[in-house]
Design a protein around this motif. Structure first.
Motif, PDB file in Angstrom:
ATOM      1  N   LEU A   1       5.046  14.286   7.438  1.00  0.00           N
ATOM      2  CA  LEU A   1       4.658  13.017   6.801  1.00  0.00           C
ATOM      3  C   LEU A   1       3.725  12.226   7.703  1.00  0.00           C
ATOM      4  O   LEU A   1       2.759  11.598   7.236  1.00  0.00           O
ATOM      5  N   LEU A   2       3.967  12.239   9.013  1.00  0.00           N
ATOM      6  CA  LEU A   2       3.109  11.518   9.947  1.00  0.00           C
ATOM      7  C   LEU A   2       1.708  12.112   9.967  1.00  0.00           C
ATOM      8  O   LEU A   2       0.700  11.389  10.049  1.00  0.00           O
ATOM      9  N   MET A   3       1.640  13.447   9.933  1.00  0.00           N
ATOM     10  CA  MET A   3       0.329  14.094   9.991  1.00  0.00           C
ATOM     11  C   MET A   3      -0.455  13.861   8.696  1.00  0.00           C
ATOM     12  O   MET A   3      -1.677  13.660   8.727  1.00  0.00           O
ATOM     13  N   GLU A   4       0.247  13.874   7.544  1.00  0.00           N
ATOM     14  CA  GLU A   4      -0.455  13.730   6.265  1.00  0.00           C
ATOM     15  C   GLU A   4      -0.957  12.313   6.032  1.00  0.00           C
ATOM     16  O   GLU A   4      -2.014  12.109   5.426  1.00  0.00           O
TER      17      GLU A   4
ATOM     18  N   SER B   1       0.792  -1.227   0.000  1.00  0.00           N
ATOM     19  CA  SER B   1       0.000   0.000   0.000  1.00  0.00           C
ATOM     20  C   SER B   1       0.823   1.276   0.000  1.00  0.00           C
ATOM     21  O   SER B   1       0.299   2.356  -0.272  1.00  0.00           O
ATOM     22  N   GLY B   2       2.121   1.205   0.319  1.00  0.00           N
ATOM     23  CA  GLY B   2       2.925   2.402   0.462  1.00  0.00           C
ATOM     24  C   GLY B   2       2.691   3.126   1.766  1.00  0.00           C
ATOM     25  O   GLY B   2       3.256   4.203   2.010  1.00  0.00           O
ATOM     26  N   ARG B   3       1.903   2.546   2.661  1.00  0.00           N
ATOM     27  CA  ARG B   3       1.593   3.173   3.949  1.00  0.00           C
ATOM     28  C   ARG B   3       2.808   3.092   4.877  1.00  0.00           C
ATOM     29  O   ARG B   3       3.484   2.081   4.955  1.00  0.00           O
ATOM     30  N   ILE B   4       3.083   4.210   5.567  1.00  0.00           N
ATOM     31  CA  ILE B   4       4.196   4.247   6.517  1.00  0.00           C
ATOM     32  C   ILE B   4       3.858   3.381   7.720  1.00  0.00           C
ATOM     33  O   ILE B   4       2.823   3.566   8.367  1.00  0.00           O
ATOM     34  N   VAL B   5       4.745   2.431   8.047  1.00  0.00           N
ATOM     35  CA  VAL B   5       4.498   1.542   9.186  1.00  0.00           C
ATOM     36  C   VAL B   5       5.511   1.753  10.310  1.00  0.00           C
ATOM     37  O   VAL B   5       5.258   1.395  11.460  1.00  0.00           O
ATOM     38  N   SER B   6       6.656   2.323  10.008  1.00  0.00           N
ATOM     39  CA  SER B   6       7.670   2.587  11.033  1.00  0.00           C
ATOM     40  C   SER B   6       8.723   3.509  10.415  1.00  0.00           C
ATOM     41  O   SER B   6       8.599   3.915   9.255  1.00  0.00           O
ATOM     42  N   THR B   7       9.750   3.831  11.196  1.00  0.00           N
ATOM     43  CA  THR B   7      10.811   4.706  10.698  1.00  0.00           C
ATOM     44  C   THR B   7      12.129   4.335  11.343  1.00  0.00           C
ATOM     45  O   THR B   7      12.153   3.694  12.408  1.00  0.00           O
TER      46      THR B   7
ATOM     47  N   ARG C   1      14.124   9.736   1.029  1.00  0.00           N
ATOM     48  CA  ARG C   1      15.431   9.827   1.665  1.00  0.00           C
ATOM     49  C   ARG C   1      15.239  10.153   3.149  1.00  0.00           C
ATOM     50  O   ARG C   1      14.149  10.547   3.561  1.00  0.00           O
ATOM     51  N   PRO C   2      16.273   9.998   3.963  1.00  0.00           N
ATOM     52  CA  PRO C   2      16.159  10.444   5.357  1.00  0.00           C
ATOM     53  C   PRO C   2      15.834  11.941   5.389  1.00  0.00           C
ATOM     54  O   PRO C   2      16.434  12.740   4.658  1.00  0.00           O
ATOM     55  N   VAL C   3      14.883  12.333   6.241  1.00  0.00           N
ATOM     56  CA  VAL C   3      14.426  13.721   6.284  1.00  0.00           C
ATOM     57  C   VAL C   3      14.560  14.266   7.697  1.00  0.00           C
ATOM     58  O   VAL C   3      14.523  13.518   8.683  1.00  0.00           O
ATOM     59  N   PRO C   4      14.703  15.606   7.852  1.00  0.00           N
ATOM     60  CA  PRO C   4      14.762  16.191   9.197  1.00  0.00           C
ATOM     61  C   PRO C   4      13.463  15.966   9.950  1.00  0.00           C
ATOM     62  O   PRO C   4      12.409  15.679   9.357  1.00  0.00           O
ATOM     63  N   GLU C   5      13.520  16.135  11.248  1.00  0.00           N
ATOM     64  CA  GLU C   5      12.359  15.862  12.101  1.00  0.00           C
ATOM     65  C   GLU C   5      11.125  16.672  11.712  1.00  0.00           C
ATOM     66  O   GLU C   5      10.015  16.105  11.675  1.00  0.00           O
TER      67      GLU C   5
ATOM     68  N   PRO D   1      -0.240  10.731  14.878  1.00  0.00           N
ATOM     69  CA  PRO D   1      -0.123   9.260  14.919  1.00  0.00           C
ATOM     70  C   PRO D   1       1.342   8.842  14.928  1.00  0.00           C
ATOM     71  O   PRO D   1       2.104   9.230  14.041  1.00  0.00           O
ATOM     72  N   VAL D   2       1.710   8.091  15.925  1.00  0.00           N
ATOM     73  CA  VAL D   2       3.103   7.710  16.103  1.00  0.00           C
ATOM     74  C   VAL D   2       3.334   6.287  15.616  1.00  0.00           C
ATOM     75  O   VAL D   2       2.566   5.384  15.940  1.00  0.00           O
ATOM     76  N   THR D   3       4.394   6.101  14.843  1.00  0.00           N
ATOM     77  CA  THR D   3       4.797   4.766  14.409  1.00  0.00           C
ATOM     78  C   THR D   3       6.067   4.365  15.161  1.00  0.00           C
ATOM     79  O   THR D   3       6.801   5.218  15.670  1.00  0.00           O
ATOM     80  N   PRO D   4       6.381   3.069  15.252  1.00  0.00           N
ATOM     81  CA  PRO D   4       7.611   2.639  15.935  1.00  0.00           C
ATOM     82  C   PRO D   4       8.869   3.251  15.284  1.00  0.00           C
ATOM     83  O   PRO D   4       8.901   3.489  14.077  1.00  0.00           O
ATOM     84  N   VAL D   5       9.864   3.499  16.102  1.00  0.00           N
ATOM     85  CA  VAL D   5      11.116   4.107  15.650  1.00  0.00           C
ATOM     86  C   VAL D   5      12.262   3.117  15.877  1.00  0.00           C
ATOM     87  O   VAL D   5      12.421   2.594  16.986  1.00  0.00           O
ATOM     88  N   SER D   6      13.049   2.863  14.818  1.00  0.00           N
ATOM     89  CA  SER D   6      14.225   1.990  14.924  1.00  0.00           C
ATOM     90  C   SER D   6      15.456   2.836  15.264  1.00  0.00           C
ATOM     91  O   SER D   6      15.677   3.883  14.651  1.00  0.00           O
TER      92      SER D   6
END
Length: 816
Positions: free
Chosen positions: A808-811, A587-593, A798-802, A646-651
């Motif tokens: 991205l999390l809000m959108e 789906s392209g949905r963000i699941v973690s970062t 690519r890796p992006v600033p906070e 909405p918060v996703t898990p962070v590695s």
């Protein structure tokens, strides 16, 4: 070119040094026309009060140091004195600055006031100099002899610098050394000849070397050989006194024993002479001992005169006799001469002759009597004492000093071919051998290495043990070797297993080498060059051999400079976290970062992680930096949660060094607790390198992290270290396929098979799979077909600033 100093760090260092040495109510840096202290330690109200003191304002105006009794005020309760000193620093602007120190104990004023002066006027300059030349700072910290710097322009000439070796030698910590005159080490021994020598030299303003008896902090006496060197200012006055100090207790005892033995020989000569000579009043020979003539190779049957006797001894001994006779005949006094016999023998015997006048009752010269006493054993003992400083007792090889001395001689004589290799070898895992098999086994390993090196290099080469498991080798001219031949000869030393006390094992080594070169004239410089190359091999698992080059030295200097800057990066707020999303491939949905460390230096600019992270691991700065990453990631998670995002898990990536430094579960638990973060929101990524140091402690740490609810990810899977055998010992929630397997998936069945195998392994242990480095739709299609459902890579983001990651999390817009 020197850059202006970082005054924030400089002021902090000055105040911390004061706090370490003396107990303070408060200390502060005050700048003229500012309303609050620039920096302070201790009570803030007291610091504010100090700003308004007349003495402080006066010193700000005229730069003259002052001290006073504290005024009555609740903020300064407990303060016994106040010291004010103008701050002088390189590149200082027109603003006046002072350091104010309120001490608790009146007795501290004797060292606190001069120390305030020393730190504010000169330590700033010294500190700035050492920061700009970190190799010099490292050298001062690591040298084996004690080094002190005293300032004769301050009251009682206090010590303003002492290195770590001086602390070890005396037993006193730096806090109890700075600000005191070195006489505190003399105890009751104030009238020693060596002390008088130093006093006289300093009074004349000259350098000197003397040996004095000092007292360690535990009351133990030791013999301290002190070399005093004066540093003069442009006007010729002495600005500093540098003391280079060596504990020579053992050597002193040996020399005392030799002196006693020499006195015994003299007594023996007086009571029972070995050989007796008789000369008339003019010094002409009357009678010579037959045994002496036999040793000298002369016949006693013919006529003998002094010219014949002199022909049997060396020219320098003849000259010594001639000078002795000249003085003795003039003043009717005795004299002594030491010489060897026969003069040209490879194994000569040593004699000491004493020639004394024989006087009659009227004190008129009648004749001369000489006694020859053999002192061969004494000379050998003296030689043994000398050799002790230049030989390694364990292996019988040269010591570091002995090797440097011998090499310097050959460099001066220019007998070495410029291509001669100078090699430094470090035995890997010597500490592990000592810990697991015992130090006796470790010592025998070193002895065996010494024997093998000697057999390989030959007796004409130079071989030394220059450290715990470090050897230095110079191949002589007749043993010239190409680079390949040099490696082959060393392989012959280390490829054969070592069999010691029933144990058989291979000993690996790191090698660094340099060539003598035609311009080389300094043994220490060559040895340092080879050692530098060896350190590169030590810290790079893919290297065994490294050759010294100018480029290598420049890169090392650059690495040292980056490491020094990295030490200040956290406090200077130069580090930041970027975030790269991990998505559901369907789906392209963000699941973690994944949180990725970035460094933006204010002068250099962006410094890539592959440049500074290896340096952080080598210097163990990865410990505090890694702790900062964990806490910063948890802090960001808390901010997102509090903002309703909405918060996703962070590695978070962890280094093996962080586990070796200890307390990793405690660090993670404290960060989760401080920011009230659910443990399932944190994924700790660990590379396969952990399996290189597989041990019970590591396993317990990972089990503890799993028990607290934190998830574990195995990063760069399949790149090495044979980790399949260890998967049964650890529980991983996720396995990441390294991007090196993803980059060439198209039409590459072999790589596709590897990816499929990883997915099968992950399914077997119940772990998720993430494909890294996805950059094209074809790669995504293949990994999905192979059974992988999650991925990350530039195709998505690519890796992006906070701030961008927060957006991205809000959108919540699917990526790709």
């Amino acid at each position: 070119m020197l850059h202006p100093p970082d005054y924030n760090d400089l002021f902090t260092d000055l105040l911390e040094a004061l706090e370490t040495v003396c107990d303070a109510v408060c200390a502060a840096v005050i700048v003229k026309d500012e309303n609050t202290p620039s920096h302070r330690i201790g009570d803030p109200d007291a610091a504010q009060l100090l700003m308004n003191l007349d003495s402080v304002q006066a010193t700000l105006a005229d730069g003259i140091p002052r001290s006073e009794i504290p005024p009555p005020d609740a903020s300064l309760n407990g303060a016994a004195f106040i010291a004010v000193e103008a701050l002088s620093t390189p590149h200082q602007d027109t603003q006046s600055t002072v350091v104010v120190f309120a001490g608790k104990h009146a007795e501290d004023i004797e060292r606190a006031v001069p120390l305030v002066h020393a730190l504010t006027t000169e330590t700033a300059n010294e500190l700035m100099f050492l920061r700009q030349t970190p190799l010099l700072s490292a050298a001062f910290a690591e040298v084996e002899c004690g080094v002190t710097i005293a300032d004769p322009n301050l009251f009682d000439t206090p010590i303003i610098y002492a290195n770590a070796a001086y602390e070890r030698m005396t037993g006193y910590p730096r806090a109890e050394i700075l600000g005191r005159n070195c006489r505190f080490l003399q105890g009751e021994h104030r009238d020693q000849p060596g002390i008088q020598i130093m006093r006289n030299a300093l009074a004349r303003g000259t350098d000197c070397t003397a040996t004095v008896t000092n007292v360690r902090r535990n009351g133990e006496l030791f013999e301290n050989q002190v070399k005093l060197r004066t540093i003069r200012a442009d006007d010729g006055s002495i600005s500093y006194i540098i003391g280079i100090q060596v504990d020579v207790t053992k050597e002193h005892s040996a020399l005392n024993a030799l002196a006693q033995q020499k006195r015994r020989f003299r007594s023996l000569i007086q009571t029972q002479a070995g050989y007796i000579w008789l000369m008339d009043a003019e010094g002409e020979l009357i009678e010579a001992p037959e045994q002496w003539l036999e040793i000298a190779g002369l016949s006693s049957s013919g006529s003998l005169d002094m010219a014949t006797i002199r022909s049997a001894i060396a020219p320098e001994a003849v000259e010594a006799f001639r000078n002795g006779w000249s003085e003795a005949l003039r003043n009717k006094t005795s004299f002594e001469v030491v010489y060897q016999l026969p003069a040209q023998s490879p194994s000569p015997r040593w004699f000491m002759d004493r020639i004394s006048p024989v006087l009659d009752e009227d004190h008129q010269l009648v004749e001369w009597i000489g006694t020859s006493q053999e002192i061969t054993q004494l000379k050998r003992a003296e030689k043994d004492v000398e050799n002790a400083a230049y030989k390694d007792r364990l292996t019988g090889l040269l010591s570091l000093e002995g090797f440097a001395r011998r090499l310097d001689v050959q460099l001066r004589q220019k007998t070495l071919h410029p291509a001669s290799p100078l090699l430094v070898i470090d035995i890997k895992a010597l500490r592990e051998i000592n810990n697991t098999q015992g130090h006796d086994v470790g010592d025998e390993v070193l002895q065996e290495v010494a024997q093998r090196l000697t057999a390989e290099i030959g007796e004409n080469g130079l071989i030394a043990r220059t450290g715990g498991g470090e050897f230095t080798v110079l191949a002589t001219q007749e043993h010239q070797r190409t680079r390949r031949q040099l490696r082959e000869s060393m392989a012959a030393v280390f490829d054969v297993p070592f069999e010691i006390r029933g144990f058989a094992f291979h000993v690996e080594a790191s090698f660094g080498y340099t060539r003598i070169r035609t311009t080389a004239d300094d043994a220490r410089k060559l040895m340092n060059d080879a050692t530098l190359a060896m350190h590169i091999s030590q810290h790079n698992p893919t290297l065994t051999w490294t050759q010294y080059t100018k480029t290598l030295e420049e890169q090392t200097r650059k690495n040292v400079d980056i490491t020094m800057k990295l030490r200040h990066a956290i406090a200077a707020d130069q580090l930041t976290l970027y975030y790269q999303p991990q998505v559901d491939l369907a789906s392209g949905r963000i699941v973690s970062t994944e949180a990725l460390l970035r460094w933006q230096h204010p002068e250099i600019g962006f410094i890539p992680p592959d440049q500074f992270i290896p340096l952080a691991e080598q210097s163990q700065l990865i410990g505090p930096i890694g702790d900062w990453v964990i806490r910063q990631a948890c802090r960001d998670i808390r901010r997102w949660h509090d903002a309703g995002i909405p918060v996703t898990p962070v590695s978070i990536n962890l280094s093996l060094i962080q586990f070796q430094l200890g307390s990793m579960p405690d660090t993670v638990q404290k960060a989760l607790s401080d920011y009230n973060i659910a443990p399932e929101l944190v994924m700790l990524e660990i590379t396969e390198s952990v399996f290189e140091q597989h041990c019970q402690t590591l396993q317990h740490d990972l089990e503890a992290l799993t028990a607290m609810g934190v998830r574990l990810s195995l990063d760069d899977f399949g790149t090495g270290y044979s980790s399949l055998g260890h998967l049964k010992d650890y529980f991983f929630d996720e396995i990441k396929i390294d991007k090196s397997f993803i980059s060439q998936l198209d039409d590459n069945p072999y790589r596709q098979a590897i990816v499929k195998a990883v997915i099968v392994i992950a399914e077997a242990i119940g772990a998720d799979v993430v494909a890294e480095g996805l950059e094209s739709t074809s790669q995504i299609a293949i990994v999905r077909q192979l059974g992988c459902s999650k991925g990350q890579g530039y195709h998505y983001s690519r890796p992006v600033p906070e701030p961008r990651w927060r957006q991205l999390l809000m959108e919540q817009i699917p990526l790709g």
